[in-house]
Scaffold this motif. Structure first.
Motif, short mmCIF file in Angstrom:
data_model
loop_
_atom_site.label_atom_id
_atom_site.label_comp_id
_atom_site.label_asym_id
_atom_site.label_seq_id
_atom_site.Cartn_x
_atom_site.Cartn_y
_atom_site.Cartn_z
N MET A 1 0.83 -1.20 0.00
CA MET A 1 0.00 0.00 0.00
C MET A 1 0.86 1.25 0.00
SD MET A 1 -2.99 -1.00 2.72
CE MET A 1 -1.81 -1.40 4.00
N LEU A 2 0.22 2.35 -0.28
CA LEU A 2 0.85 3.66 -0.15
C LEU A 2 0.47 4.22 1.21
CD1 LEU A 2 2.31 6.17 -1.25
CD2 LEU A 2 0.16 6.82 -2.37
N ARG A 3 1.50 4.62 1.97
CA ARG A 3 1.27 5.16 3.31
C ARG A 3 1.52 6.66 3.33
NH1 ARG A 3 4.79 5.60 8.23
NH2 ARG A 3 6.28 4.15 7.31
N PHE A 4 0.60 7.38 3.96
CA PHE A 4 0.75 8.81 4.20
C PHE A 4 0.91 9.03 5.70
CE2 PHE A 4 -1.91 8.49 0.36
CZ PHE A 4 -1.16 9.25 -0.53
N SER A 5 1.98 9.67 6.11
CA SER A 5 2.24 9.88 7.54
C SER A 5 2.34 11.37 7.86
CB SER A 5 3.56 9.22 7.95
OG SER A 5 3.52 7.84 7.69
N THR A 6 1.73 11.76 8.96
CA THR A 6 1.84 13.15 9.40
C THR A 6 3.22 13.39 10.01
OG1 THR A 6 1.05 12.70 11.64
CG2 THR A 6 -0.62 13.21 9.96
N ASN A 7 3.60 14.63 10.08
CA ASN A 7 4.81 14.98 10.82
C ASN A 7 4.52 14.85 12.31
OD1 ASN A 7 6.39 15.69 8.51
ND2 ASN A 7 5.24 17.62 8.39
N ILE A 8 5.55 14.56 13.08
CA ILE A 8 5.38 14.43 14.53
C ILE A 8 4.82 15.72 15.10
CG2 ILE A 8 6.61 14.18 16.72
CD1 ILE A 8 8.48 12.24 15.34
N GLY A 9 3.79 15.59 15.91
CA GLY A 9 3.18 16.77 16.53
C GLY A 9 1.97 17.29 15.78
N GLU A 10 1.63 16.67 14.62
CA GLU A 10 0.47 17.11 13.85
C GLU A 10 -0.64 16.07 13.90
OE1 GLU A 10 1.68 20.07 10.27
OE2 GLU A 10 1.92 17.94 9.86
N ARG A 11 -1.87 16.54 14.06
CA ARG A 11 -3.05 15.67 13.93
C ARG A 11 -3.37 15.49 12.46
NH1 ARG A 11 -6.51 14.89 18.06
NH2 ARG A 11 -6.86 13.01 16.83
N LEU A 12 -3.88 14.31 12.11
CA LEU A 12 -4.18 14.01 10.71
C LEU A 12 -5.20 14.99 10.13
CD1 LEU A 12 -3.86 12.18 8.25
CD2 LEU A 12 -5.59 10.65 9.23
N PHE A 13 -6.23 15.33 10.90
CA PHE A 13 -7.28 16.18 10.35
C PHE A 13 -6.83 17.62 10.12
CE2 PHE A 13 -7.90 16.88 14.88
CZ PHE A 13 -8.22 18.23 14.96
N LYS A 14 -5.67 17.97 10.67
CA LYS A 14 -5.15 19.32 10.48
C LYS A 14 -3.93 19.37 9.56
CE LYS A 14 -4.90 22.41 13.58
NZ LYS A 14 -4.46 23.19 14.76
N ALA A 15 -3.44 18.21 9.15
CA ALA A 15 -2.19 18.16 8.39
C ALA A 15 -2.37 18.71 6.98
CB ALA A 15 -1.69 16.72 8.31
N ASP A 16 -1.40 19.50 6.54
CA ASP A 16 -1.39 19.96 5.16
C ASP A 16 -0.16 19.44 4.41
OD1 ASP A 16 0.57 21.49 6.30
OD2 ASP A 16 -0.46 23.40 6.06
N GLN A 17 0.66 18.65 5.10
CA GLN A 17 1.81 17.98 4.49
C GLN A 17 1.91 16.57 5.07
OE1 GLN A 17 5.39 20.18 5.11
NE2 GLN A 17 4.89 21.76 3.59
N VAL A 18 2.26 15.60 4.23
CA VAL A 18 2.45 14.22 4.69
C VAL A 18 3.67 13.63 4.01
CG1 VAL A 18 0.02 13.71 5.24
CG2 VAL A 18 0.87 13.37 2.91
N GLN A 19 4.24 12.60 4.65
CA GLN A 19 5.33 11.84 4.05
C GLN A 19 4.74 10.59 3.37
OE1 GLN A 19 8.74 11.16 6.74
NE2 GLN A 19 7.73 12.56 8.15
N MET A 20 5.31 10.20 2.24
CA MET A 20 4.83 9.04 1.49
C MET A 20 5.84 7.89 1.56
SD MET A 20 3.42 10.92 -1.97
CE MET A 20 3.39 9.36 -2.84
N HIS A 21 5.31 6.69 1.81
CA HIS A 21 6.13 5.48 1.78
C HIS A 21 5.27 4.35 1.23
CE1 HIS A 21 9.31 7.30 4.22
NE2 HIS A 21 8.37 7.76 5.02
N TYR A 22 5.93 3.33 0.68
CA TYR A 22 5.22 2.13 0.24
C TYR A 22 5.56 0.99 1.20
CZ TYR A 22 4.21 4.60 -4.07
OH TYR A 22 3.75 5.52 -4.97
N GLY A 23 4.54 0.20 1.53
CA GLY A 23 4.81 -0.90 2.44
C GLY A 23 3.59 -1.76 2.69
N GLY A 24 3.83 -2.87 3.32
CA GLY A 24 2.82 -3.85 3.70
C GLY A 24 3.57 -5.01 4.33
#
Length: 337
Positions: free
Chosen positions: A11-34
């Protein structure tokens, strides 16, 4: 070099930066994994010929998955193309006392609609030594449960060692559903990754006496599983103490021939990424098995692999066997010159 097969969804994973809630995030990191893909990457980086069996959409995201796997040494001859979407998931990064939170968006993914008829397991298992799959794959749909059972049976027909990680996810299926399904798999499994809670709640094993703790308690559950499924040759798990989202302790366990072998207890401070730690441990155990390591060395290697995974971003472990062995023999934080 051993030929190893893994089967599962990437899958494609979107991760917030440390200290950010998902519903407020305007930037995410992308990784592939499973789970199975992560194990495949580790074993490929350890020097083995690894084939990942899956299905991804025939679009830019599917191309990115193919590139990710091949860049890490995983062969994609059996990575099918089709369907309309790549599954995704979102991680709200934890910190301190706040745990990480996972939100899945994987319904109707290309992989979830994979059928038995699309895969030629006779070709896939030709000359293979090891096959690894997890309960996550079986949780995704009734048809995938049939596919996992079929794949395990086919692997045994070809004399391939089979490895199954329970990897129970409450967000994907009900406990009763998981229990009934996993019990059909275990007669075809040579080794499994499971712990105390799996034994109690998925296999229905009676709880150990209160006097039993730690090592003795886990050994009790493994002995009971072995009685139920004498075909299972090895079992493995970790003991993890969560002090905070950023600090854990970790110890590896490996059960073989009636003996429980344990690694030293690792203190992991300043965790960068916990996701994928279990897959790194599983890959370490499997690597030790195919390489013929002594049990004591094997479990130390697997635990060290898992600990190192906690220090890098992404789902996959990117350390070589020599780096892992060197880490296992050195004091944490020592500068390697």
């Amino acid at each position: 070099m051993k030929k190893i097969i893994t089967l599962g969804e990437i899958m494609l994973r979107f991760s917030t930066n440390i200290g950010e809630r998902l519903f407020k995030a305007d930037q995410v990191q992308m990784h592939y994994g499973g789970a199975e893909a992560n194990v495949a990457v580790s074993l490929a980086r350890f020097g083995h010929h690894v084939q990942f069996v899956s299905k991804v959409p025939e679009n830019m995201l599917g191309m990115a998955v193919d590139r990710h796997l091949q860049a890490n040494g995983v062969q994609t001859d059996f990575l099918l193309k089709g369907g309309e979407r790549l599954g995704t998931y979102y991680v709200e990064s934890g910190v301190g006392p706040r745990s990480a939170q996972v939100t899945y968006d994987r319904k109707y993914s290309s992989f979830s609609q994979l059928t038995i008829e699309e895969i030629d397991f006779d070709e896939i298992f030709q000359d293979a030594s090891l096959f690894h799959v997890t309960g996550i794959t079986a949780a995704l749909s009734p048809s995938l449960r049939e596919l996992v059972l079929h794949s395990l049976k086919k692997a045994k027909e070809h004399g391939v060692t089979t490895s199954f990680d329970f990897n129970y996810r409450a967000k994907l299926w009900r406990q009763e559903e998981a229990s009934d399904t996993i019990k059909t798999f275990l007669p075809y499994v040579d080794g499994c990754f499971c712990g105390e809670l799996d034994a109690i709640y998925l296999l229905g094993i009676e709880k150990a006496a209160p006097a039993l703790e730690g090592r003795a308690k886990l050994k009790y559950y493994y002995q009971k599983i072995k009685q139920l499924y004498p075909n299972i040759r090895f079992m493995s798990s970790t003991f993890r103490q969560v002090i905070s989202a950023s600090t854990n302790t970790l110890q590896g366990n490996y059960y073989l021939d009636g003996e429980l072998y344990q690694s030293k207890v690792h203190q992991i401070d300043h965790i960068v990424e916990r996701i994928g730690g279990g897959d790194a441990f599983a890959a370490g155990i499997l690597y030790g098995i195919v390489e013929g390591m002594a049990p004591e060395e094997l479990v130390e290697f697997a635990a060290a692999a898992s600990v190192l995974k906690h220090t890098v971003h992404g789902d996959c472990n990117i350390f070589s066997p020599n780096e892992i062995k060197e880490f296992a023999s050195n004091k944490p934080g020592k500068i390697v010159r």
